[in-house]
Design an enzyme around this catalytic site. Structure first.
Site, PDB file in Angstrom:
ATOM      1  N   ASP A   1      12.385  43.520  12.463  1.00  0.00           N
ATOM      2  CA  ASP A   1      12.021  43.590  13.884  1.00  0.00           C
ATOM      3  C   ASP A   1      13.142  44.257  14.681  1.00  0.00           C
ATOM      4  O   ASP A   1      13.024  44.471  15.887  1.00  0.00           O
ATOM      5  CB  ASP A   1      11.620  42.222  14.446  1.00  0.00           C
ATOM      6  CG  ASP A   1      12.703  41.175  14.315  1.00  0.00           C
ATOM      7  OD1 ASP A   1      13.791  41.489  13.808  1.00  0.00           O
ATOM      8  OD2 ASP A   1      12.459  40.018  14.733  1.00  0.00           O
TER       9      ASP A   1
ATOM     10  N   LYS B   1       9.989  37.552   5.887  1.00  0.00           N
ATOM     11  CA  LYS B   1      11.258  36.958   6.344  1.00  0.00           C
ATOM     12  C   LYS B   1      11.010  36.229   7.659  1.00  0.00           C
ATOM     13  O   LYS B   1      10.350  36.762   8.552  1.00  0.00           O
ATOM     14  CB  LYS B   1      12.314  38.055   6.526  1.00  0.00           C
ATOM     15  CG  LYS B   1      13.650  37.512   7.059  1.00  0.00           C
ATOM     16  CD  LYS B   1      14.792  38.467   6.798  1.00  0.00           C
ATOM     17  CE  LYS B   1      14.927  39.623   7.765  1.00  0.00           C
ATOM     18  NZ  LYS B   1      15.163  39.233   9.172  1.00  0.00           N
TER      19      LYS B   1
ATOM     20  N   GLU C   1      12.919  33.657  10.679  1.00  0.00           N
ATOM     21  CA  GLU C   1      14.137  33.065  11.232  1.00  0.00           C
ATOM     22  C   GLU C   1      13.875  31.596  11.533  1.00  0.00           C
ATOM     23  O   GLU C   1      12.769  31.226  11.939  1.00  0.00           O
ATOM     24  CB  GLU C   1      14.545  33.796  12.517  1.00  0.00           C
ATOM     25  CG  GLU C   1      14.904  35.245  12.269  1.00  0.00           C
ATOM     26  CD  GLU C   1      15.381  35.982  13.521  1.00  0.00           C
ATOM     27  OE1 GLU C   1      15.703  35.320  14.533  1.00  0.00           O
ATOM     28  OE2 GLU C   1      15.434  37.218  13.478  1.00  0.00           O
TER      29      GLU C   1
ATOM     30  N   GLU D   1      23.224  36.118   8.204  1.00  0.00           N
ATOM     31  CA  GLU D   1      23.732  37.174   9.087  1.00  0.00           C
ATOM     32  C   GLU D   1      24.952  36.684   9.869  1.00  0.00           C
ATOM     33  O   GLU D   1      24.926  35.589  10.458  1.00  0.00           O
ATOM     34  CB  GLU D   1      22.624  37.605  10.070  1.00  0.00           C
ATOM     35  CG  GLU D   1      23.097  38.678  11.041  1.00  0.00           C
ATOM     36  CD  GLU D   1      21.969  39.410  11.754  1.00  0.00           C
ATOM     37  OE1 GLU D   1      20.790  39.198  11.414  1.00  0.00           O
ATOM     38  OE2 GLU D   1      22.291  40.204  12.656  1.00  0.00           O
TER      39      GLU D   1
HETATM   40  O1  KIV Z   1      15.444  43.097  11.745  1.00  0.00           O
HETATM   41  C1  KIV Z   1      16.350  43.424  10.966  1.00  0.00           C
HETATM   42  O2  KIV Z   1      16.655  44.592  10.758  1.00  0.00           O
HETATM   43  C2  KIV Z   1      17.081  42.342  10.289  1.00  0.00           C
HETATM   44  C3  KIV Z   1      18.334  42.717   9.587  1.00  0.00           C
HETATM   45  C4  KIV Z   1      19.414  42.883  10.571  1.00  0.00           C
HETATM   46  C5  KIV Z   1      18.678  41.755   8.515  1.00  0.00           C
HETATM   47  O3  KIV Z   1      16.682  41.217  10.323  1.00  0.00           O
END
Ligand code: KIV
Length: 263
Positions: free
Chosen positions: A45, A112, A114, A181
């Site tokens: 994102d 993915k 968060e 991160e």
């Molecule tokens: O959105 C993204 O590019 C990310 C990376 C920074 C790991 O989550």
């Protein structure tokens, strides 16, 4: 390169061989990154910032991520395709399942998300339904306003312990990969050593199992403040494929990240 799967990443971890990951947002860059040997592509994102010019990742919609996922999926070759669930996909389990379903239909092979230990139930429900999950911990950009900026996380012992415990809880719930991160290198190492699943780091030191960067940072076209963990690989290459290749080779040889990129 042989088709990369979660089993490939686990085998690389067991063999102590690091792997490289890079964001991609379209078919051509995905193909170029795959040809350079990059094992994992992320439709992040971050596209809200590097493609759309927003100040954060929050405005990015599910439809926009699906659009870029379909493009990357057409070009990605053998790389594994990880895709971000956008801001507020984790608002409820129902929302999470629906949005992850859309991403998988668009071509994601790993989603993915968060969140901290409280995401365990959602991750359990996703994995139960066959959706592999990467749990993103440490600096979680979708919480930037709550965190008060893009700051290193886990510097204090108590916070570091919580991140490690959260990672354990999310793996226990079914997460196949952890992404860390902006944490101290010592925490990146501790989490990687504690878990059997692969740990991908960005600004998490040299000892995580994989490394990831935003493509624009690798190409030296970052605007605004350049984070400490970023390296411009164009300075050591003649062209974009060369920069991707150099990044991949430096990750494989553990030349990147160097001390200067770590916290
Ligand atoms: O959105 C993204 O590019 C990310 C990376 C920074 C790991 O989550």
């Amino acid at each position: 390169m042989k088709t990369v799967t979660l089993s490939t990443l686990k085998a690389l971890k067991r063999a102590g061989e690091p792997f490289s990951c890079l964001t991609a947002y379209d078919a051509t860059f995905a193909r170029t990154a795959g040809d350079a040997g990059i094992e994992v592509l992320l439709v992040g994102d971050s596209l809200g910032m590097v493609l759309q010019g927003h100040a954060s990742t929050l405005p990015v919609t599910l439809d926009e991520i699906c659009y870029h996922t379909r493009s990357v999926a057409r070009g990605k070759g053998a790389s594994l395709l990880m895709v971000d669930l956008p801001f507020m996909s984790n608002a409820s389990t129902e929302c999470l399942l629906r949005d992850a379903g859309e991403l998988m239909r668009a071509g994601a092979e790993l989603v993915k998300v968060e969140g901290e230990a409280w995401m365990a139930d959602g991750i359990r429900e996703l994995t139960r339904r066959g959706v592999p999950v990467c749990a993103h911990l440490g600096l979680t950009p979708q919480s930037v306003y709550q965190l008060g900026g893009y700051k290193v996380q886990g510097r204090e012992a108590e916070q570091a312990t919580r991140i490690l415990e959260d990672a354990r809880a999310l793996v226990e719930a079914g997460a196949s990969v952890i992404l860390l991160e902006c944490v101290p290198a010592s925490l990146g190492r501790a989490v990687s050593e504690a878990l059997e699943v692969p740990v991908i780091g960005i600004g998490a030191g040299p000892d995580t199992d994989g490394q990831i960067l935003v493509m624009h940072d690798v190409l030296g076209i970052t605007h605004g403040r350049t984070p400490r963990f970023v390296k411009n690989f164009m300075t050591e290459a003649d062209d974009i494929p060369g920069a991707f290749h150099r990044y991949h080779e430096d990750v494989k040889a553990r030349r990147f990240p160097a001390q200067e990129h770590c916290f």
